[in-house]
Design a protein around this motif. Structure first.
Motif, mmCIF file in Angstrom:
data_model
loop_
_atom_site.group_PDB
_atom_site.id
_atom_site.type_symbol
_atom_site.label_atom_id
_atom_site.label_comp_id
_atom_site.label_asym_id
_atom_site.label_seq_id
_atom_site.Cartn_x
_atom_site.Cartn_y
_atom_site.Cartn_z
ATOM 1 N N UNK A 8 13.302 8.925 25.495
ATOM 2 C CA UNK A 8 13.119 8.502 23.900
ATOM 3 C C UNK A 8 11.688 8.815 23.468
ATOM 4 N N UNK A 71 -4.956 13.945 -5.234
ATOM 5 C CA UNK A 71 -6.296 14.063 -4.650
ATOM 6 C C UNK A 71 -6.274 14.838 -3.575
ATOM 7 N N UNK A 76 -4.807 10.460 3.658
ATOM 8 C CA UNK A 76 -3.948 9.313 3.600
ATOM 9 C C UNK A 76 -4.032 9.161 1.948
ATOM 10 N N UNK A 77 -5.050 9.466 1.113
ATOM 11 C CA UNK A 77 -4.766 9.189 -0.263
ATOM 12 C C UNK A 77 -3.738 10.284 -0.848
ATOM 13 N N UNK A 80 -0.223 9.240 -0.095
ATOM 14 C CA UNK A 80 0.232 8.015 -0.815
ATOM 15 C C UNK A 80 0.881 8.563 -2.270
ATOM 16 N N UNK A 81 -0.169 9.239 -3.039
ATOM 17 C CA UNK A 81 0.134 9.906 -4.340
ATOM 18 C C UNK A 81 1.401 10.605 -4.140
ATOM 19 N N UNK A 83 3.992 10.869 -2.093
ATOM 20 C CA UNK A 83 4.846 10.107 -1.807
ATOM 21 C C UNK A 83 5.343 9.463 -3.133
ATOM 22 N N UNK A 84 4.662 8.661 -3.499
ATOM 23 C CA UNK A 84 4.781 7.704 -4.699
ATOM 24 C C UNK A 84 5.782 8.708 -5.788
ATOM 25 N N UNK A 113 -3.682 7.160 -11.791
ATOM 26 C CA UNK A 113 -3.450 7.728 -10.480
ATOM 27 C C UNK A 113 -4.172 9.273 -10.422
ATOM 28 N N UNK B 20 2.987 0.033 2.115
ATOM 29 C CA UNK B 20 2.910 1.319 1.422
ATOM 30 C C UNK B 20 2.474 0.658 -0.075
ATOM 31 N N UNK B 23 -1.339 -0.566 0.038
ATOM 32 C CA UNK B 23 -2.128 0.359 0.178
ATOM 33 C C UNK B 23 -2.255 1.198 -1.088
ATOM 34 N N UNK B 27 -5.822 1.587 -3.140
ATOM 35 C CA UNK B 27 -6.780 2.830 -3.176
ATOM 36 C C UNK B 27 -6.649 3.193 -4.943
ATOM 37 N N UNK B 28 -5.435 2.756 -5.485
ATOM 38 C CA UNK B 28 -5.586 3.092 -7.003
ATOM 39 C C UNK B 28 -5.169 1.786 -7.622
#
Lengths: 192, 147
Positions: A8, A71, A76-77, A80-81, A83-84, A113, B20, B23, B27-28
């Motif tokens: 697995x 960014x 990771x920055x 994050x943006x 995905x969001x 943002x 998430x 986080x 950061x923002x």
């Protein structure tokens, strides 16, 4: 039992790698200008930017949406943006009624943002004017001192003070700071 | 054991979503700096508007075009001097009971009678959002102190 767990684990690893390579390609593709503009919601903003101070970069190349709104890099920055806003934009694109975009609340979210590091890539020296030659005005010097925490501490990021750099909805055209931008858009009232 | 698995997965997903959310808020942040401090520029304090038309363009211009601006109820009357030297202590959000009451006691009484005990004037009269022309109930736009 341990053998099953192990296989697995292997499957998981292979899957993860496949996902990452695919998404690296996907991330590139979905950060392009063409992709952003594939949605009709984004067209007024793209039209307005052509009349703004940010139509062309210093080397006369059109500035892309991602240069300000995402960014830099694939850290990771960025993720994050991506995905969001990716999930939110896509979902609302399909579920929002036509003409359901109200730009005032979008501005606040966009300002939050827009990464300061993006602005600083092109405007490295905060004590110079945008052309990089003359010194910034007195008020600009005080304000940037406040931004950097040298004299007081400002609440805003770059986009919080420098509003309407690239886009200018109708309701902001009366503002003094936007006089030049607004005059260039004067006969373009159809743009909302 | 079998019954627990879906629960575990749901818990994991929730934890991921929560992580998430945390986080992205770190950061923002909604407000870049909560502990804001006004820059010192005493030689400029005579003209708050000139500087503020550049640093908070919408806020400053909305004041100028509002009844307060037209009748020259100046910034310092509500906000005080940034170095705290004036008679009004400096505040980013002037309090209703210490500031507004000085000029609006009758109106406040009327508001309370008409609309109940709510004294958050802001919820109906967005302060810096051009309440001229009696657009008392205009949709509230976010400001820097209240996103």
């Amino acid at each position: 039992m341990p053998g099953k767990k192990f296989s697995r684990l292997i499957c998981g690893c292979i899957g993860l790698v496949a996902l990452l390579t695919m998404s690296a390609y996907g991330l590139h593709a979905t950060s392009s200008q063409e992709f952003c503009l594939s949605c009709h919601e984004m067209s007024p903003q793209a039209e307005e930017i052509r009349y703004s101070s940010h139509a062309l970069s210093a080397d006369k190349r059109p500035i892309t949406c991602a240069e300000c709104h995402l960014p830099a890099g694939f850290g990771p920055r960025f993720m994050a943006v991506k995905i969001y806003s990716g999930v939110k934009d896509a979902v609302l694109h399909f579920f929002l009624p036509d003409g359901g975009l109200s730009r005032a609340p979008l501005q606040a979210r966009a300002r939050r943002f827009v990464d300061d590091a993006n602005c600083l890539r092109c405007h490295a020296d905060l004590y110079k004017k945008a052309d990089g030659k003359d010194a910034v005005s007195d008020l600009g010097r005080i304000a940037h001192d406040a931004y950097l925490g040298k004299n007081g501490q400002a609440r805003s990021n770059c986009a919080g003070c420098h509003i309407n750099l690239a886009h200018l909805p109708l309701f902001d055209r009366r503002l003094d700071v936007n006089r030049k931008f607004a005059s260039r858009l004067q006969n373009k009232e159809a743009l909302r | 054991m079998a019954a627990k698995k879906p629960l575990l997965i749901i818990a994991l997903l929730l934890a991921l979503a929560g992580g998430f959310y945390l986080y992205i808020n770190i950061i923002f942040p909604p407000v870049r700096c909560e502990a804001a401090k006004h820059p010192e520029a005493p030689e400029q304090y005579a003209d708050c508007l000139e500087c503020h038309l550049k640093v908070t363009p919408a806020t400053a211009q909305n004041w100028r075009e509002s009844k307060h601006g037209v009748l020259l109820v100046k910034c310092v009357v509500c906000h005080g001097l940034p170095d705290g030297k004036g008679s009004v202590p400096f505040a980013a959000k002037p309090g209703v009971q210490d500031i507004c009451v000085r000029c609006h006691e009758p109106a406040m009484k009327q508001m309370v009678e008409k609309y109940g005990a709510e004294l958050e004037c802001d919820s109906c009269h967005p302060h810096h959002q051009n309440p001229m022309h009696r657009r008392a109930f205009e949709a509230k736009k976010p400001s820097k102190t209240s996103f």
